[in-house]
Every structure is written in C-alpha cells, then in structure tokens.
Design a protein around this motif. Structure first.
Motif, PDB file in Angstrom:
ATOM      1  N   LYS A   6      -5.125   4.850   6.943  1.00 38.37           N
ATOM      2  CA  LYS A   6      -5.709   4.380   5.268  1.00 38.37           C
ATOM      3  C   LYS A   6      -7.586   4.690   4.957  1.00 38.37           C
ATOM      4  CE  LYS A   6      -3.717  -0.092   4.832  1.00 38.37           C
ATOM      5  NZ  LYS A   6      -3.077  -0.457   5.721  1.00 38.37           N
ATOM      6  N   HIS A  38       0.902  -1.001   0.111  1.00 42.81           N
ATOM      7  CA  HIS A  38      -0.009  -0.384   0.069  1.00 42.81           C
ATOM      8  C   HIS A  38       1.082   1.868   0.316  1.00 42.81           C
ATOM      9  CE1 HIS A  38      -3.635  -1.726   0.581  1.00 42.81           C
ATOM     10  NE2 HIS A  38      -3.358  -3.206   1.186  1.00 42.81           N
ATOM     11  N   SER A  61       6.070   5.605   0.485  1.00 43.80           N
ATOM     12  CA  SER A  61       6.122   6.762   1.134  1.00 43.80           C
ATOM     13  C   SER A  61       6.421   7.139   2.250  1.00 43.80           C
ATOM     14  CB  SER A  61       4.463   7.083   0.970  1.00 43.80           C
ATOM     15  OG  SER A  61       3.656   6.082   2.296  1.00 43.80           O
ATOM     16  N   ASP A 105       0.484   4.060  -2.952  1.00 42.00           N
ATOM     17  CA  ASP A 105       0.541   5.875  -2.666  1.00 42.00           C
ATOM     18  C   ASP A 105       1.356   6.374  -2.762  1.00 42.00           C
ATOM     19  OD1 ASP A 105      -1.344   4.676  -0.883  1.00 42.00           O
ATOM     20  OD2 ASP A 105      -0.323   5.219   0.975  1.00 42.00           O
TER      21      ASP A 105
END
Length: 567
Positions: free
Chosen positions: A514, A456, A496, A460
């Motif tokens: 999230k 994730h 990120s 991002d």
C-alpha cells in the motif's frame, strides 16, 4: 669301641719301634720327611677351609655334597701326613692305620658320589659358553635397558598426554557446567526411573533447592510443577521423540507466568539413559506478542471507532431521542397529549389511525430497529476491542464470520474509499461443522484483516476497470471439514491479485504494497502469528495477478493440540 681304640696306643707303643729307627735316626733324612709331611698336612688342611669358605659364599654353585666330601677327604689325607711325622718318633701304627682306613672309606664314598655326578658336571657350560652366554645376556640387558628407557620415555610422554587430556576434560567439564548453569532456562536431567541426575543454577533459583539436595531424588518430589509431565517424559524416552508444550500457564506471586516445556530423550550409544527437561520462561515474549496483536487490533479498531463516531453514535443519539419523543407525544394515555390534540381539534385515536395509514408508525419502528442494530454494532466493536485473555472457547465459525462481515461493513476507513456493503458476499458454509476451539476475538481479527485486504484489492481493480467492463466485486467464504482434526476456511476475492514475489513476502512484518500512510505491514504478519503460534494452525495464500487471491486457513478441532506439539 672307644676302649678298643684307646688300647691301641699303648699296644702300638710297646710292640713297635718308631719309624725314625728305620731311618737310622739320620737327622737329615728325618728332617726331610717331617718337613715334607708337615707342609703337605698344612696344605691339605688349608684346602678344606678354602672349599668350605667358597661354597658358603657361592651358595649358587651346585654339588655342595661333593664339595663337602672332597673337603673331608682332603682333611683326612692331611691327617695321615701329619701321622707320618708323628710316627717318626711315636710308633702309633694302629692309630695311623685306622686313620688311613677312614681316609680310604671317605675317598671311596667321594668316588662313588662323584661318578653319578659326572654327566651333570660334564653338562655344565664351558667357560667359552658361559662367556658367550654372558655376552648375549649383556646384549639382552642392554636391549632391555634401552627398551626400558624408551618405555619410560613413552610412559612419561603418555603421562604428559594423560595430564593434558585430564586438564582439557576438566576444563571442558567446567565449561559445559558453566554453560549449563549460565543458561536462563531451567535444565533438569532425569534417569530412567525419573530421578534427578542434572540440576542447573536456574533450577536451584526456581525451587530454592541446591543441587546436592535434588540429586538422586524423584523429579516430582523436588519439582512438583512438572508432575503433569511425568507421562510425557516416559513417552519421550520410550519413543525417542522430543515433546514440547508451549505457553503453559502457572500462577506465581499472584501473577500468571507462561513457560515453554521441552522434553528431550537422553540416548547414549543407542541406549536409553533418561531425559532432559528444559523450561523457558516466555512470559515476556507472550506479553509482547499479545501487545503486538493488541496494537494491530487497536489500529484496526481506530478506523472502526471513527466510523462508529460518525455513523453510529450521533445518528443513534438522534434516533433514540426522536423515537422516545414521538412515542411519548402520541401516547393516548397522556393527559398533556390529549389536551394538545383537543386544542388542535383532533383526537389521539384519529391521529394514530392516520399514522398507521400513512405508515408513519412503520417508520418509527424502522428507526427503532436501526437503533437496536446500531446498539448491537457498538456492542460487537467493544467486545472486539477488549484485550484478549487468551481464553480458548468453542466458537461457532459461521456466526463469527457473519459478525466480522458486519464489523467490516461499518469500517469508516473502508467506506471512505470503498463501501464494503457494495461487495457481494458469497457464502459456501458446511452446516455440519462443529464449534471450533479458538480465541474468538483473535480469529475475528484475522478475518477482519483478510476482509480489509480483500476490499482494498477489489477497490484497486475497480479503479482500473474500463467503462464497458461488467466487473462485479465479490468475496467468497468457504468452510468445510478438511479431515477429522482440521477445519478449512477460505477467503477468496476476485480483486487485483499478487505476483510470486509479493506472495513470498506477504506475511513478513512491516511489508506492505500500500501507499505510505495507508498500511503498516503488520496486519497479515499478526494474522500469521495468531494462526500458527496461538492456534498451531496454518495459513497460506494462492493468487494470480489480475484474477484474485485466496487465503486458506486450517484450524484444529482438538483443543489439546493448541497446547502441545510433538516435533
């Protein structure tokens, strides 16, 4: 002697005339002498009686001998005066002379006895001195009485304080006893010889043994479940350290129970007195924790199950069925196949040569390999989704990481946004690592959670990159021996990253960065619980915003450290 004295009376009577003859029997003169001597004799007789009565009543008066001699002397003097009256009419002068000689002897003895006593008599206190002494004595008596009165008051006050303190101690002792007995934990106190000195109600409930019966008995006799802890009890007393064993399994009533056992050294005024053993039934907590882990695991498996349904099950069925049909239809030994080939004007041998040259057989083998791989994926997912039985086994860490990467690559939720297979996986493994003792399915869940979070984070950053960027998503896995007892695992991504505030709250339950509906905030908290509680290890994170994150895990190589911790 008596005969001689008795002979004096007639001699005195016959040879002498009465004394009254000298007074020419003058009645007035005789009366004067007789009355004077008679009164004097009576007075002399009364004085010894008074003295004897006095010394009898005053036994504290000194010189009793002198008083007796004085009494005898005065009595003798009174008797001579009595004979002065007697000789007025009876000329018993010999007897009177003998009495006077006795009186003289008694008076001489009295005088001789009196002389050595004179200094002592002079030394006797004067009335004024006695009065002053009495006054001082009375003052002392008053002071003493006042002191006694004050002392009695202090005594009464002290008795009141003692009664109050006794009542307070009794209340405190009852309160402490009630607190100990009200605790849901088993509390047992033992002395230096391992004999029971404290036994609360929970211990009675567990063992069905009353306190009176357990008192003074060896611990292992009345609580055999603690026989394995005898050495740790002695170590705790000797080393002045608290020992704790968590989640000790014990079978009771055909059910597995878990207990936390804590051993505290009992030290009074720096003197070892024994130990206190506390046993907490944590079965419900362990089951709740396992349910929490299992729920998070099932949440993760939900995405995997969807991916399996869409990408594995249906294609697997088609592939397997197609492979079976193709292999059945080109088999040369089948009469039906030979017949159909003849009707088509070809032979199965020629067909197989064609298939070989056109690499169709290779395609069929590829489909078979895919079906085998899909079968393996399904098997791994089923093994992962099974509930953990908390069994600690030696696990090959590298193999476990590779299996988890394969699972992550098939995660349907990830593939909808970012295909895990597009991420470059860099491996830096220490080939000399021994198998580590752990619960394989739980550690696999931790790795899977870290891979999902890394994916994730990479996604991002991928969305934010510019068209000219050469950014390539990458996850780096590292393993090496941190020391003789610990293995270190690192999961690093170039995604990120996170700020300091996010890093501080990262392992809090239900905390997530999230969007709503994309995360529960339980993945990393469950991972933290699995590493720190179930495996007594450590998990940390280092991150720099926009540069990436590194999760660092330390696990024990010694299996015993997973069950016992010294604090």
């Amino acid at each position: 002697m008596l005969n001689w004295i008795s002979n004096l009376i007639p001699r005195s009577s016959s040879n002498f005339m009465p004394h009254g003859q000298c007074f020419l029997w003058d009645q007035d003169l005789i009366l004067l002498h007789s009355i004077s001597d008679g009164i004097t004799a009576l007075a002399y007789y009364s004085i010894p009686v008074t003295l004897l009565y006095f010394i009898r009543k005053r036994s504290d008066i000194p010189f009793h001998g002198v008083f007796l001699m004085f009494s005898l002397f005065i009595f003798a003097c009174g008797t001579t005066h009595f004979f002065g009256v007697w000789t007025l009419w009876h000329p018993d002068y010999w007897l009177e002379g003998i009495l006077k000689s006795l009186t003289a002897i008694i008076s001489l003895m009295t005088a001789l006895l009196l002389f050595p006593l004179m200094p002592k008599a002079i030394a006797l206190p004067r009335p004024a001195q006695l009065a002053e002494a009495n006054r001082k004595l009375e003052d002392q008596i008053r002071v003493r009485e006042a002191a006694e009165s004050e002392l009695q008051q202090h005594k009464d006050h002290l008795e009141e304080l003692v009664a109050e303190r006794t009542e307070e101690l009794k209340h405190l002792r009852n309160l402490l006893s009630n607190v100990i007995n009200s605790m849901p934990s088993v509390l047992i106190g033992v002395d230096l010889d391992g004999k029971v000195i404290q036994w609360n109600n929970k211990a009675e409930e567990i063992t069905q043994l009353p306190k009176e019966a357990a008192q003074g008995c060896p611990l292992i006799d009345v609580f055999p479940q603690l026989s394995e802890e005898a050495d740790n009890i002695q170590k705790s007393i000797k080393n002045h350290k608290t020992y704790k064993k968590e989640k000790k399994q014990q079978k009771m009533d055909d059910h597995i129970h878990f207990s936390d056992i804590t051993i505290y050294p009992l030290i009074v005024n720096d003197v070892e007195e024994g130990a206190v053993i506390r046993i907490d039934d944590v079965t419900k907590r362990v089951l709740l924790e396992e349910n929490m882990v299992q729920n998070e695991k099932m949440r993760s498996v939900g995405g995997l199950a969807a991916g399996m349904a869409h990408e594995i099950n249906n294609p697997l069925s088609v592939i397997l069925q197609s492979i079976q049909n193709i292999q059945r239809f080109i088999a040369e030994e089948s009469p039906n196949n030979i017949k159909v080939a003849q009707e088509c004007g070809i032979t199965l041998g020629q067909l197989n040569v064609y298939l070989e040259k056109r690499k169709i057989i290779m395609f069929i083998e590829g489909m078979q390999e895919s079906a085998t791989r899909a079968s393996k994926i399904v098997r791994d997912m089923l093994n992962f989704s099974r509930r953990s039985n908390s069994s600690i086994e030696a696990v090959d860490l590298v193999e476990l990481l590779d299996k988890t990467i394969e699972l992550a690559a098939t995660d349907y939720d990830l593939k909808r946004e970012y295909d895990f297979r597009n991420i470059h996986i860099e491996r830096d493994f220490d080939s000399s690592l021994p198998p580590i003792p752990c619960i394989g399915s739980e550690i696999q869940q931790v790795f899977l959670n870290l891979f999902r979070n890394a994916a994730h984070a990479l996604f991002d950053k991928e969305k934010q990159k510019s068209p000219q960027s050469t950014y390539a998503p990458k996850i780096t896995l590292r393993t090496w021996l941190a020391d003789q007892d610990m293995v270190r695992i690192e999961v690093e991504d170039n995604g990120s990253g996170m700020d300091d505030n996010t890093q501080k709250r990262l392992f809090e339950p239900f905390y997530t960065t999230k969007e709503i509906g994309k995360g529960t905030g339980l993945g990393l908290s469950v991972s933290y619980f699995i590493i720190t509680t179930n495996h007594k290890g450590r998990i940390d994170v280092k991150s720099v915003p926009h540069q990436g994150s590194t999760f660092i895990i330390h696990l024990h190589l010694n299996k015993d450290r997973l069950n016992e911790v010294v604090i």
